[in-house]
Design an enzyme around this catalytic site. Sequence first.
Site, PDB file in Angstrom:
ATOM      1  CG  HIS A 259      -1.869   1.120   1.322  1.00 37.32           C
ATOM      2  ND1 HIS A 259      -3.191   1.022   0.925  1.00 37.32           N
ATOM      3  CD2 HIS A 259      -1.705   2.390   1.745  1.00 37.32           C
ATOM      4  CE1 HIS A 259      -3.790   2.199   1.114  1.00 37.32           C
ATOM      5  NE2 HIS A 259      -2.895   3.052   1.614  1.00 37.32           N
ATOM      6  CD  GLU A 260       1.521   3.507   3.664  1.00 35.03           C
ATOM      7  OE1 GLU A 260       1.651   4.542   2.999  1.00 35.03           O
ATOM      8  OE2 GLU A 260       0.508   3.249   4.350  1.00 35.03           O
ATOM      9  CG  HIS A 263       0.298   6.260  -0.741  1.00 30.98           C
ATOM     10  ND1 HIS A 263      -0.707   6.955  -1.380  1.00 30.98           N
ATOM     11  CD2 HIS A 263      -0.302   5.592   0.275  1.00 30.98           C
ATOM     12  CE1 HIS A 263      -1.873   6.722  -0.762  1.00 30.98           C
ATOM     13  NE2 HIS A 263      -1.649   5.888   0.238  1.00 30.98           N
ATOM     14  CD  GLU A 289      -6.057   5.274   0.075  1.00 30.48           C
ATOM     15  OE1 GLU A 289      -5.127   6.082   0.291  1.00 30.48           O
ATOM     16  OE2 GLU A 289      -6.297   4.303   0.814  1.00 30.48           O
TER      17      GLU A 289
END
Lengths: 498, 498
Positions: A259-260, A263, A289
Amino acid sequence: MTAPNGPLADLRRRLAEISDLERMAMLLAWDQEVMMPAAGAEWRAQQRATLERLAHERFADDHVGALLEASVAETPLDEDLLRVTRRDYDKARRVPGDLVEELAHAGATGHEAWTRARESSDFALFEPHLRRNIELRRRYIACFPEAERPYDALLDDYEPGMRTAQAEDVLERLRDGLVALVEAAGPAADDALVTGGPFPTEAQRRVVETVLRQVGVDDARWRLDVAVHPFAATVSPGDVRLTTRYAEDDLDSLFCTLHEFGHGLYEANIDTALARSPLGTGVSSAVHESQSRLWENMVGRSPGFWRWCFPQLQSAFPERFGGRTWQDVHRAVNVVRPTLIRVSADEVTYGLHVVLRFELELALFEGDLDVADLPAAWAERTRAYLGLEVPDDAHGVLQDVHWAEGLFGYFPTYALGTIISGQLWARIGAEIPDLDERFAQGEFGPLADWLAEHVHRYGRRLTPNEIVERATGGPLDPGPYLEYVRAKLAAASAGLIA
Amino acid sequence: MTAPNGPLADLRRRLAEISDLERMAMLLAWDQEVMMPAAGAEWRAQQRATLERLAHERFADDHVGALLEASVAETPLDEDLLRVTRRDYDKARRVPGDLVEELAHAGATGHEAWTRARESSDFALFEPHLRRNIELRRRYIACFPEAERPYDALLDDYEPGMRTAQAEDVLERLRDGLVALVEAAGPAADDALVTGGPFPTEAQRRVVETVLRQVGVDDARWRLDVAVHPFAATVSPGDVRLTTRYAEDDLDSLFCTLHEFGHGLYEANIDTALARSPLGTGVSSAVHESQSRLWENMVGRSPGFWRWCFPQLQSAFPERFGGRTWQDVHRAVNVVRPTLIRVSADEVTYGLHVVLRFELELALFEGDLDVADLPAAWAERTRAYLGLEVPDDAHGVLQDVHWAEGLFGYFPTYALGTIISGQLWARIGAEIPDLDERFAQGEFGPLADWLAEHVHRYGRRLTPNEIVERATGGPLDPGPYLEYVRAKLAAASAGLIA
């Protein structure tokens, strides 16, 4: 070329300075979560406040306005820069410095009150602070009287140009689609394989680092550290920092890290010609997102990913996975089962948690919901969307920090990002038909390249809507994401998922 | 109380902002050395330049001058604040911004050239850059025409109020005393016990951490990390960061860490009422260095310290120290033997390396030494003070980075700090007669308390001279340090050192 002493060059220098200050603020925040000794907290708060005030003052002053008026674009890049800067400048000039400070102060106080209230699971302790945050946000909204609806002013801070009506429309369709799909799905499979620990932290770390290397992370430009509440911080184009957390019970560290990474990859791939300017960052919270959720879920829960990753898992946890198959893991990480807490929700029901919050925010600011009635409204919607009873405030309205800090308008971007990730995924699947097979070979470069080309490199040169329309061929639409979920649930109930 | 909206309150707010910016610059520097991925370097340089320029602009502007003129002190603390701030302000206003930028740029270019020149041990590659740095520093000196001597302006940046004549006097006495003592000393003892590795890094780390805990370091307020060129960074009164380096060959990590601890403890003990103001930091480079050298040498090479520490060393390296005594280690870490490289010099001959550099700086700025003749002058003085031949530039004039970065006037503070540490040590020994026995019991609190009381807490409220005179009872004087060395060498040659 731009005249080196003309107003445009002066403006660029000032904007570079402000961008540097913002990046430093990122570093201070990262350092606070990851490195700082505890006794540094009160001083760090002052340092961050100084940095934020200075960045605001240096931007929102008359001189920048005069430079903006005098600057003449000579290239398309100049045009984009001036357009985005004018927008930011107009917004920054609207809000009085006193209100900015009051908001920050109330957010800090609210955070403290929320921590205590959550510990004793007592909404009443938090209620006056939430009321105060909402009252201040109403004053903030009043700084933008031309907004059609009050919530527009909140949403616009995270999704530039988006109107409440559009968010309402797509989130309602997302909600109805998800509720129907989850209700129609059969009983959830067993996920004890990946939730029943122990998974020793050191072994998890090895898997996480192997995965990051494979998706394109190198030490020259990236860091990975541990934080209680994981986040990504881009300190500069050459310095991207991810954080994750390890719990011995489960393998969530892997999904959290992916997830990170989503980003971080977005920021890392922005055209460096845009660096040190307002154009050199992600265009909106939802587009950001979309990247994190795409890597976390569409990649991290795909068959191809697990065909590649399973041997890593076996080697890290030989006793647990020795006699199992990649299909076993793939099935377990795709289990859909409504739960009470957003941050530990599965991929599918997560969206329902978010829509619930969006609807309550809207009712607080535009409807007749009073703060005192929030726990009841929370319970009612949890029953309707997730089929669950809320046992106490800690497992309900007190679970998230956002409102305590005065953040309103942010929640919907989580679900809007999910919607965009669905649209991107459909388009990528059409353009790279063997994508899943590439994942199985450990090849994530084609996906990363596609995202860099169609989403990342633009920074803020395009609007969020332009990004979505150019990359996916159409406007914001929950259809592709719902189809992705439908196919996944159908395959699972037919035993086809792995 | 100070009127909350009067000029003094306004001034304090501005000074707090500038102090915050300076502390952030410290954090950025620490992060660059300890945490930052390599590809962040060029962006970090811009961020640091922005921060420095902003701190300078916010301080050296007309508004601060007006506030200074309008401010009226109501307390002794106000008086100190205004006096120190006026001094800093007058200095900051003297130097044109263009020259500041040229100095910074030439320093960066010089650093690069020096790195290449040192690699090929060829002073000629570095010479034009050094010439440029000196020329710019002459322009800097010219900004202070009231200085009696050119070097005064350089020295004053590190030792506020000190004159070249005073430094010349005490450093000449230090030099003559040390040369005579080293010449008169017998042959050096064998130090293979602590220089012949291997000492595995993990075991060194355990010893270092045990020592730090014992001298007063806790995790709530301190960090210890690794850096190529160790330093201490005080990010705030609640956030003190030490760095050290580990080489498997020797145990220098221990002395290096104690050195940085001395710097950190000074900053940590400054009265927090002075925080976020120009008063809230160490008073001068020499007083700072007196603290680091006191902990590194007077504590770290004392009999008492080794009586306490030896069991830690035995437990970390049982094979090496199993059959040895604390006296063996104490003797080995006190060996005095002239060598060519300053940073690896022993405690005693270190001062001669420093005096040599001071004398050459002085000859470059005030005498008739031409840059081209520097290597020959270096070799001549190395022969005279250390009795050694310089084999090449890398082991001579190219060994230190300071001149490459344009730092002149800094070197003497190393030796001035040593002198002050000698005066402090004599006074502390008189006031706490059982100090060495306390060390043997692992009690370092009495020493730390004495230093906090007599040196640290004042920050910049007293001048360096006032600090020295009040704490030691007399003016700057190399006598006590030379007596300390004489006693140590005499004990060693009589076999009394351990």
